[in-house]
Scaffold this motif. Sequence first.
Motif, PDB file in Angstrom:
ATOM      1  N   GLY B  38      40.079  33.602  22.929  1.00 41.98           N
ATOM      2  CA  GLY B  38      40.413  34.285  24.295  1.00 41.98           C
ATOM      3  C   GLY B  38      41.295  34.498  24.559  1.00 41.98           C
ATOM      4  N   VAL B  39      41.849  36.269  25.346  1.00 42.40           N
ATOM      5  CA  VAL B  39      42.540  37.352  25.017  1.00 42.40           C
ATOM      6  C   VAL B  39      43.484  36.545  27.043  1.00 42.40           C
ATOM      7  CG1 VAL B  39      43.672  39.621  25.269  1.00 42.40           C
ATOM      8  CG2 VAL B  39      41.907  38.672  24.135  1.00 42.40           C
ATOM      9  N   ASP B  41      45.209  37.902  29.778  1.00 41.75           N
ATOM     10  CA  ASP B  41      46.135  39.513  29.865  1.00 41.75           C
ATOM     11  C   ASP B  41      46.753  38.890  31.884  1.00 41.75           C
ATOM     12  OD1 ASP B  41      44.144  40.239  31.735  1.00 41.75           O
ATOM     13  OD2 ASP B  41      43.972  41.604  30.119  1.00 41.75           O
ATOM     14  N   LYS B  42      47.765  39.518  32.474  1.00 45.97           N
ATOM     15  CA  LYS B  42      47.455  39.740  33.576  1.00 45.97           C
ATOM     16  C   LYS B  42      46.013  38.995  34.464  1.00 45.97           C
ATOM     17  CE  LYS B  42      50.544  39.694  37.309  1.00 45.97           C
ATOM     18  NZ  LYS B  42      51.254  38.690  37.308  1.00 45.97           N
ATOM     19  N   ALA B  43      45.118  40.662  34.442  1.00 47.16           N
ATOM     20  CA  ALA B  43      44.620  40.296  35.125  1.00 47.16           C
ATOM     21  C   ALA B  43      43.206  38.807  35.142  1.00 47.16           C
ATOM     22  CB  ALA B  43      43.520  41.451  34.756  1.00 47.16           C
ATOM     23  N   VAL B  44      43.576  38.187  33.827  1.00 44.77           N
ATOM     24  CA  VAL B  44      43.048  36.872  33.751  1.00 44.77           C
ATOM     25  C   VAL B  44      44.164  35.765  34.069  1.00 44.77           C
ATOM     26  CG1 VAL B  44      42.883  35.342  31.751  1.00 44.77           C
ATOM     27  CG2 VAL B  44      41.959  37.082  31.357  1.00 44.77           C
ATOM     28  N   GLU B  46      45.665  36.222  36.655  1.00 45.41           N
ATOM     29  CA  GLU B  46      45.514  37.078  38.121  1.00 45.41           C
ATOM     30  C   GLU B  46      44.149  36.073  38.675  1.00 45.41           C
ATOM     31  OE1 GLU B  46      48.042  36.516  40.033  1.00 45.41           O
ATOM     32  OE2 GLU B  46      49.330  37.224  39.057  1.00 45.41           O
ATOM     33  N   ALA B  47      43.247  35.776  38.151  1.00 45.20           N
ATOM     34  CA  ALA B  47      41.907  35.110  38.144  1.00 45.20           C
ATOM     35  C   ALA B  47      41.674  33.964  38.978  1.00 45.20           C
ATOM     36  CB  ALA B  47      40.932  35.439  37.516  1.00 45.20           C
ATOM     37  N   ARG B  48      43.124  33.667  38.252  1.00 43.01           N
ATOM     38  CA  ARG B  48      43.840  32.278  38.875  1.00 43.01           C
ATOM     39  C   ARG B  48      42.114  30.951  38.485  1.00 43.01           C
ATOM     40  NH1 ARG B  48      46.318  32.567  44.782  1.00 43.01           N
ATOM     41  NH2 ARG B  48      48.132  34.330  43.923  1.00 43.01           N
ATOM     42  N   VAL B  51      40.776  29.218  32.736  1.00 42.71           N
ATOM     43  CA  VAL B  51      40.021  29.683  31.438  1.00 42.71           C
ATOM     44  C   VAL B  51      39.669  28.588  30.395  1.00 42.71           C
ATOM     45  CG1 VAL B  51      39.902  32.449  31.979  1.00 42.71           C
ATOM     46  CG2 VAL B  51      41.765  30.895  31.293  1.00 42.71           C
TER      47      VAL B  51
END
Lengths: 447, 153
Positions: B38-39, B41-44, B46-48, B51
Amino acid sequence: MGMGYAEHGGHGGQVAGGRSVTSLVADPRRPADVSVTLAAGKERFRLPSGRAFDGFTLNGGSPGPVIRATLGQLVEVRLVNGSVPDGITLHWHGVDVPNAADGVAGVTQDAVRIGEEHVYRFIADQAGTFWYHSHQMSHEQVRGGLLGALVVTPPEQPAETVDVVALVHLYDGVRTVNGNEGDVRVTVPPGKRARVRIVNTDNGPMSAWVGGASYRLVAVDGTDLNRPDPVRDTGVLVTAGGRADVEVTMPEDGSPVRVHLGGTTAVVLGSKSYDAPVVRPPATTLDLLSYGMRASLGFDPNRPDRRFDYDIGRRPGFLRGRPGLWWTVNGSIFPDVPMFVVNEGDVVRMRISNHSGDVHPMHLHGHHAVVLSRNGIPAAGSPWWVDSLNVADGESYEIAFVADNPGIWMDHCHNLPHAAEGLVAHLMYEGVTTPFMIGGTEGNEPE
Amino acid sequence: MVAVYRISAIAVMVEVAIQSMSVVFGIAGQGKWIQEGGVLDKAVIEAREFVFPEVIGYLIHGLNGTILIPLTALILLVSSFFTKVPGAVKWASLVLLAVAVQITLGMSASGLPVLGALHGLNALLLLGAAFYAARLVRRSRTADQGDRLASRA
């Protein structure tokens, strides 16, 4: 409906004769050059990666089809709502469309209900990488996949360049490129060039970096940069809603090149082999404040007609009656936010500063703005035109634009849950009115 | 009211324990997820999305820390005024103060990570203050009983 209080930016407010947003359209007599019908649905479906997902489809899948146009063509898109109960719209992110085609529920149209349709018409007057997405309940519908890429190419497209769309989206937190997981292979012969059009459709910034060759960042937010130099071991930050076009010249020996998109996904360019090694994210990020060569802006930002502050903070308070720690614009919580009032032709300067503890990708509809400075340091590279600007905590940007596209335009954070939490303002041309309402019987909820 | 005071003080202690457990649960799950490819980052972020399932740990930490604990500390302070136990108001105030400091440190830590270290330290101070408050009323109650027994004799 809560558009905020009028902020005139140093000018007196005088209301000219009213014009409705519905009258601000592309020439209705001109026939369409590109016609597309998009049928939207809410359903469980399979992504191109094979993974099942509960979300939204356009013509049966997500992401929606890539819409391609040549510079100057008139694009006409018929949006049909098959089965989305909350209603839908399409916003043309980064395209400076006439206001009536901006696709914001409650501002430029009513949400399209099940069984209804809406036609968007605009001239593709700028070559570059754009995308489209719903602007009704956008924090749910964009996350759920109601989106796609729009590519506008110049008429004399260089034949030796391979054009690659890399639309990045997280479905249930899993990162995909054009709906695929892992590596996406593209054939590019040795010595040829590839232009990888990276689109970040998510709510936070992502990094892209290249292994196996140097690259040039040739365009940002649909606007070409002036004389960008090749770089190596340097990443590119693509903010939420933003686009970055990366151009790679393939090595003559036929070795493959990996364009990393956020770590788990990549576009691998190759011919004989696609076995490009994984490279670590570079320690340095390309700073667009000093990348490329200076060029004329086409207007003088030093003699602005209006000056606005867009100051983002955070404090405890009430949002629609709910207690919490909420975003503020110029110190106040939504709906007590400014509405930036301009006249057509005004040169507008805006200072966007952020001390809210979080990064905000600020998106202005209908216009491209040029970055003048960051934290007081003036821009020294290529003109850096943006429609989606990554404003990190503690940063302050000075931007400028010409108010040349009358209408009522949102100017909001493209971390869409933040917009739903009130990080929204509007740019309003004097004398433009809208017959549409946020909320109301039509249930328009743009955020 | 002494019972309310004592139960709220113990509740604060239990919640502090849940806080330390839930956040480490989240970090451990994140570590496992990253080990498996898994990686983050901010986008992940912010996906809320969940994961990895242990995201629930962060969620519990956030909700418990910003809603439940402040509420319990408030109940403790309100009840302290009716206990008539010397020191009860003082210790309840210290608990509430530690909670306020704790939230401020937690919220500011992403900007200045050293505040995160103080957040961990202040958790122990909060735990200590709640422990002392709980003991205070027990001690005074046994003292009361002793007085009553003495007066009967």
